[in-house]
Design an enzyme around this catalytic site. Structure first.
Site, PDB file in Angstrom:
ATOM      1  N   SER A 142       0.348   7.766  -2.680  1.00 37.45           N
ATOM      2  CA  SER A 142       1.502   8.650  -2.274  1.00 37.45           C
ATOM      3  C   SER A 142       1.056   9.885  -1.625  1.00 37.45           C
ATOM      4  O   SER A 142       0.056  10.522  -2.116  1.00 37.45           O
ATOM      5  CB  SER A 142       2.283   8.746  -3.595  1.00 37.45           C
ATOM      6  N   GLU A 176       2.673  12.304  -2.372  1.00 43.87           N
ATOM      7  CA  GLU A 176       2.794  13.398  -3.413  1.00 43.87           C
ATOM      8  C   GLU A 176       1.292  13.736  -3.971  1.00 43.87           C
ATOM      9  O   GLU A 176       1.067  14.615  -4.569  1.00 43.87           O
ATOM     10  CB  GLU A 176       3.479  12.778  -4.452  1.00 43.87           C
ATOM     11  N   TYR A 181       3.379  12.625 -11.835  1.00 43.74           N
ATOM     12  CA  TYR A 181       3.340  11.392 -11.153  1.00 43.74           C
ATOM     13  C   TYR A 181       2.236  11.538 -10.185  1.00 43.74           C
ATOM     14  O   TYR A 181       1.650  10.649  -9.858  1.00 43.74           O
ATOM     15  CB  TYR A 181       4.710  11.299 -10.553  1.00 43.74           C
TER      16      TYR A 181
HETATM   17  P1  NAP Z   1      10.942   1.677  -7.023  1.00 46.70           P
HETATM   18  O1  NAP Z   1      12.390   1.284  -6.342  1.00 46.70           O
HETATM   19  O2  NAP Z   1      11.288   2.743  -8.128  1.00 46.70           O
HETATM   20  O3  NAP Z   1      10.503   0.473  -7.528  1.00 46.70           O
HETATM   21  C1  NAP Z   1       9.615   0.478  -8.578  1.00 46.70           C
HETATM   22  C2  NAP Z   1       9.206  -0.642  -9.261  1.00 46.70           C
HETATM   23  O4  NAP Z   1       8.323  -0.822 -10.125  1.00 46.70           O
HETATM   24  C3  NAP Z   1      10.411  -1.650  -9.881  1.00 46.70           C
HETATM   25  O5  NAP Z   1      10.325  -2.742  -9.321  1.00 46.70           O
HETATM   26  C4  NAP Z   1      10.155  -1.499 -11.277  1.00 46.70           C
HETATM   27  O6  NAP Z   1      10.709  -2.582 -12.087  1.00 46.70           O
HETATM   28  C5  NAP Z   1       8.802  -1.720 -11.283  1.00 46.70           C
HETATM   29  N1  NAP Z   1       8.166  -1.292 -12.659  1.00 46.70           N
HETATM   30  C6  NAP Z   1       8.177   0.231 -13.251  1.00 46.70           C
HETATM   31  N2  NAP Z   1       7.557   0.115 -14.335  1.00 46.70           N
HETATM   32  C7  NAP Z   1       6.875  -1.039 -14.362  1.00 46.70           C
HETATM   33  C8  NAP Z   1       5.981  -1.765 -15.366  1.00 46.70           C
HETATM   34  N3  NAP Z   1       5.858  -0.945 -16.718  1.00 46.70           N
HETATM   35  N4  NAP Z   1       5.605  -2.913 -15.278  1.00 46.70           N
HETATM   36  C9  NAP Z   1       5.939  -3.582 -14.113  1.00 46.70           C
HETATM   37  N5  NAP Z   1       6.739  -3.126 -13.285  1.00 46.70           N
HETATM   38  C10 NAP Z   1       7.171  -1.995 -13.205  1.00 46.70           C
HETATM   39  O7  NAP Z   1       9.753   2.242  -6.229  1.00 46.70           O
HETATM   40  P2  NAP Z   1       9.673   2.134  -4.305  1.00 46.70           P
HETATM   41  O8  NAP Z   1      10.326   3.273  -3.578  1.00 46.70           O
HETATM   42  O9  NAP Z   1       9.891   0.860  -4.162  1.00 46.70           O
HETATM   43  O10 NAP Z   1       8.249   2.431  -4.308  1.00 46.70           O
HETATM   44  C11 NAP Z   1       7.237   1.647  -4.216  1.00 46.70           C
HETATM   45  C12 NAP Z   1       5.780   2.138  -4.809  1.00 46.70           C
HETATM   46  O11 NAP Z   1       5.487   2.946  -3.796  1.00 46.70           O
HETATM   47  C13 NAP Z   1       5.882   2.675  -5.936  1.00 46.70           C
HETATM   48  O12 NAP Z   1       4.630   2.754  -6.628  1.00 46.70           O
HETATM   49  C14 NAP Z   1       5.922   4.234  -5.472  1.00 46.70           C
HETATM   50  O13 NAP Z   1       5.433   5.326  -6.599  1.00 46.70           O
HETATM   51  C15 NAP Z   1       5.086   4.406  -3.967  1.00 46.70           C
HETATM   52  N6  NAP Z   1       5.554   5.409  -3.191  1.00 46.70           N
HETATM   53  C16 NAP Z   1       6.650   5.153  -2.890  1.00 46.70           C
HETATM   54  C17 NAP Z   1       7.233   5.889  -1.858  1.00 46.70           C
HETATM   55  C18 NAP Z   1       8.507   6.245  -1.414  1.00 46.70           C
HETATM   56  O14 NAP Z   1       8.978   7.056  -0.494  1.00 46.70           O
HETATM   57  N7  NAP Z   1       9.589   5.132  -1.503  1.00 46.70           N
HETATM   58  C19 NAP Z   1       6.320   6.807  -1.008  1.00 46.70           C
HETATM   59  C20 NAP Z   1       4.803   6.836  -1.502  1.00 46.70           C
HETATM   60  C21 NAP Z   1       4.634   6.005  -2.459  1.00 46.70           C
HETATM   61  P3  NAP Z   1      12.134  -2.325 -12.825  1.00 46.70           P
HETATM   62  O15 NAP Z   1      13.244  -2.991 -11.710  1.00 46.70           O
HETATM   63  O16 NAP Z   1      12.105  -3.492 -13.784  1.00 46.70           O
HETATM   64  O17 NAP Z   1      12.438  -0.990 -12.922  1.00 46.70           O
HETATM   65  N1  GDD Z   2      15.892  13.982  -6.550  1.00 42.76           N
HETATM   66  C1  GDD Z   2      16.084  14.911  -6.301  1.00 42.76           C
HETATM   67  N2  GDD Z   2      17.646  15.354  -6.766  1.00 42.76           N
HETATM   68  N3  GDD Z   2      15.398  15.791  -5.327  1.00 42.76           N
HETATM   69  C2  GDD Z   2      16.028  16.945  -5.031  1.00 42.76           C
HETATM   70  C3  GDD Z   2      17.397  17.420  -5.246  1.00 42.76           C
HETATM   71  C4  GDD Z   2      18.048  16.598  -6.385  1.00 42.76           C
HETATM   72  O1  GDD Z   2      19.048  16.732  -6.744  1.00 42.76           O
HETATM   73  N4  GDD Z   2      17.646  18.517  -4.879  1.00 42.76           N
HETATM   74  C5  GDD Z   2      16.470  19.090  -4.278  1.00 42.76           C
HETATM   75  N5  GDD Z   2      15.642  18.004  -4.371  1.00 42.76           N
HETATM   76  C6  GDD Z   2      14.164  17.889  -3.651  1.00 42.76           C
HETATM   77  C7  GDD Z   2      13.118  17.931  -4.651  1.00 42.76           C
HETATM   78  O2  GDD Z   2      12.830  18.965  -5.500  1.00 42.76           O
HETATM   79  C8  GDD Z   2      11.819  17.407  -3.752  1.00 42.76           C
HETATM   80  O3  GDD Z   2      11.374  18.485  -3.073  1.00 42.76           O
HETATM   81  C9  GDD Z   2      12.608  16.556  -2.685  1.00 42.76           C
HETATM   82  O4  GDD Z   2      14.078  16.895  -2.706  1.00 42.76           O
HETATM   83  C10 GDD Z   2      12.467  15.166  -2.528  1.00 42.76           C
HETATM   84  O5  GDD Z   2      12.657  14.512  -3.943  1.00 42.76           O
HETATM   85  P1  GDD Z   2      12.718  13.020  -4.141  1.00 42.76           P
HETATM   86  O6  GDD Z   2      13.880  12.297  -3.227  1.00 42.76           O
HETATM   87  O7  GDD Z   2      13.078  12.913  -5.539  1.00 42.76           O
HETATM   88  O8  GDD Z   2      11.493  12.528  -3.839  1.00 42.76           O
HETATM   89  P2  GDD Z   2       9.864  13.090  -3.968  1.00 42.76           P
HETATM   90  O9  GDD Z   2       9.364  13.586  -2.576  1.00 42.76           O
HETATM   91  O10 GDD Z   2      10.012  13.872  -5.295  1.00 42.76           O
HETATM   92  O11 GDD Z   2       9.217  11.772  -4.182  1.00 42.76           O
HETATM   93  C11 GDD Z   2       9.182  10.585  -3.535  1.00 42.76           C
HETATM   94  O12 GDD Z   2       8.326  10.405  -2.200  1.00 42.76           O
HETATM   95  C12 GDD Z   2       7.048  10.375  -2.785  1.00 42.76           C
HETATM   96  C13 GDD Z   2       6.229  10.450  -1.687  1.00 42.76           C
HETATM   97  O13 GDD Z   2       6.009  11.672  -1.159  1.00 42.76           O
HETATM   98  C14 GDD Z   2       9.333   9.238  -4.454  1.00 42.76           C
HETATM   99  O14 GDD Z   2       9.595   8.112  -3.589  1.00 42.76           O
HETATM  100  C15 GDD Z   2       7.616   9.079  -4.879  1.00 42.76           C
HETATM  101  O15 GDD Z   2       7.551   7.751  -5.615  1.00 42.76           O
HETATM  102  C16 GDD Z   2       6.795   9.022  -3.431  1.00 42.76           C
HETATM  103  O16 GDD Z   2       5.512   9.062  -3.979  1.00 42.76           O
END
Ligand code: NAP
Ligand code: GDD
Length: 329
Positions: free
Chosen positions: A125, A127, A149
């Site tokens: 990520s 992050e 995280y």
């Molecule tokens: P998500 O929608 O939150 O999905 C997370 C998945 O992990 C769900 O299927 C959840 O299952 C499963 N899970 C959680 N805890 C588990 C456990 N203990 N054992 C097995 N499965 C478990 O996340 P996403 O946005 O699709 O992201 C996919 C991956 O990419 C994550 O690793 C996230 O950290 C990473 N990532 C995401 C982004 C982004 O912007 N979306 C960016 C960078 C990296 P349940 O349905 O049972 O909760």
């Molecule tokens: N969630 C949330 N809720 N975020 C807020 C809010 C609120 O009400 N108001 C402001 N924010 C700001 C957060 O402080 C952060 O700076 C930004 O919006 C994005 O927050 P999120 O959408 O929660 O995503 P993230 O960037 O912290 O994390 C996501 O992206 C990562 C990749 O950089 C997640 O998908 C992570 O799993 C992923 O790794």
């Protein structure tokens, strides 16, 4: 064509469900690891349940991972499971470390034992970059995570590099910047905004309560990013790649665009700030450079910011209108 079998952890999540569809289209046999919940959470994969095979297991439980690998005998493993919400990682830091950090190590170890030749994708990520000292960020940017995280993802990243170096396994980290969609989890800021705007449009709410509006993110579209995951595992060698659009926008810009497409002029009247949504340590600015993925894998994101916001708002408005009409009718 050789038998292509993929095991996806996190198949019920946003990325897992898009990836499962992509792999089915490409002719893979798709296996998904699902953990036991008190009520099943299969809505994202409801329409493909008859085409995939679900295996019970949890990243917390090594024996279930061993069994999942034996049952699926995969040629490719995509480790997408995580406690993925940064905000929750501050209130549940140990759980996040267990699942998001050690969980990856447990799966690597099970892979080393039962499927050592399988290709392994790790969902790393942006992050991990956290408190950045340069812009844009690429594969050579140092990590300075700002949340439990982020710390857990750095641990998992280095565990993957170590298994690649120590055991010559095909393990690759996708360092993906934020990617969203109409099925994004409701607590993430983009979906919270699109859902909030839709509630206002449909007369079910008047305000959206948010935290830091100045944070900037490089937001892309999830289906573009699962294509990058797949490309990484088709490469001739394992390696780490950034996936990003190269454009950053503030949360405030996301809010403004969402209200604009919904036809509401005075967005400020509908936004309330509450410090409870601020993070103890914030990541202020992320913008990625995906030149390596373009050069070596031919990958380019296709969906830009305004299109993404428009599609998310339209989907939430349509969803809420349908439920309102169903209630009324
Ligand atoms: P998500 O929608 O939150 O999905 C997370 C998945 O992990 C769900 O299927 C959840 O299952 C499963 N899970 C959680 N805890 C588990 C456990 N203990 N054992 C097995 N499965 C478990 O996340 P996403 O946005 O699709 O992201 C996919 C991956 O990419 C994550 O690793 C996230 O950290 C990473 N990532 C995401 C982004 C982004 O912007 N979306 C960016 C960078 C990296 P349940 O349905 O049972 O909760
Ligand atoms: N969630 C949330 N809720 N975020 C807020 C809010 C609120 O009400 N108001 C402001 N924010 C700001 C957060 O402080 C952060 O700076 C930004 O919006 C994005 O927050 P999120 O959408 O929660 O995503 P993230 O960037 O912290 O994390 C996501 O992206 C990562 C990749 O950089 C997640 O998908 C992570 O799993 C992923 O790794």
């Amino acid at each position: 064509m050789p038998d292509r079998r993929a095991l996806i952890t996190g198949i019920t999540g946003q990325d897992g469900s898009f990836l499962a569809r992509l792999l089915l289209e490409k002719g893979y046999r798709v296996y998904g690891l699902v953990r036991r919940l008190s009520s099943p959470n299969l809505s994202n994969i409801a329409t493909i349940l008859d085409q995939i095979e679900l295996i019970d297991g949890d990243l917390m439980d090594p024996s279930s991972l061993n069994e999942a690998l034996k049952k699926s005998d995969p040629s490719e493993i995509y480790n997408l499971a995580a406690q993925s919400f940064v905000g929750a990682s501050f209130t549940q830091p140990v759980l996040t470390g267990e699942i998001t950090g050690l969980g990856a190590l447990r799966l690597l170890e099970a892979t080393r034992t039962h499927a050592p030749t399988a290709r392994f994708y790790q969902a790393a990520s942006s992050e991990m970059f956290g408190h950045v000292d340069r812009e844009p960020q690429d594969e050579s940017t140092p990590f300075h995570p700002r949340s439990p995280y982020g710390v857990a993802k750095v641990y998992a990243y280095w565990a993957c590099v170590n298994y690649r170096e120590a055991y010559s396994m095909f393990v690759s980290n996708g360092i993906l910047f934020n990617h969203e969609s109409t099925i994004r989890g409701i607590e993430f800021v983009t979906r919270k905004i699109s859902d909030g705007v839709a509630r206002i449009v449909t007369g079910q709410a008047n305000q959206i309560v948010l935290g830091n509006l100045d944070a900037r993110r490089d937001w892309g579209y999830a289906p573009d990013y699962v294509d990058l995951m797949w490309r990484m595992l088709q490469s001739s060698k394992p390696d780490d790649f950034v996936g990003a659009t190269g454009e950053s926008h503030s949360v405030k810009e996301f809010v403004q665009e969402a209200f604009r497409v919904a036809g509401i002029e005075d967005w400020e009247a509908h936004i309330k700030l509450d410090p409870k949504f601020n993070r103890p340590s914030e990541v202020y600015n992320l913008r990625g450079n995906a030149a390596k993925a373009e050069r070596e894998l031919g990958w380019k994101p296709r969906t830009r910011f305004a299109e993404l916001v428009g599609m998310m708002v339209a989907a939430d408005v349509a969803r809420l209108q349908t439920t309102r009409d169903a209630r009324a009718g």
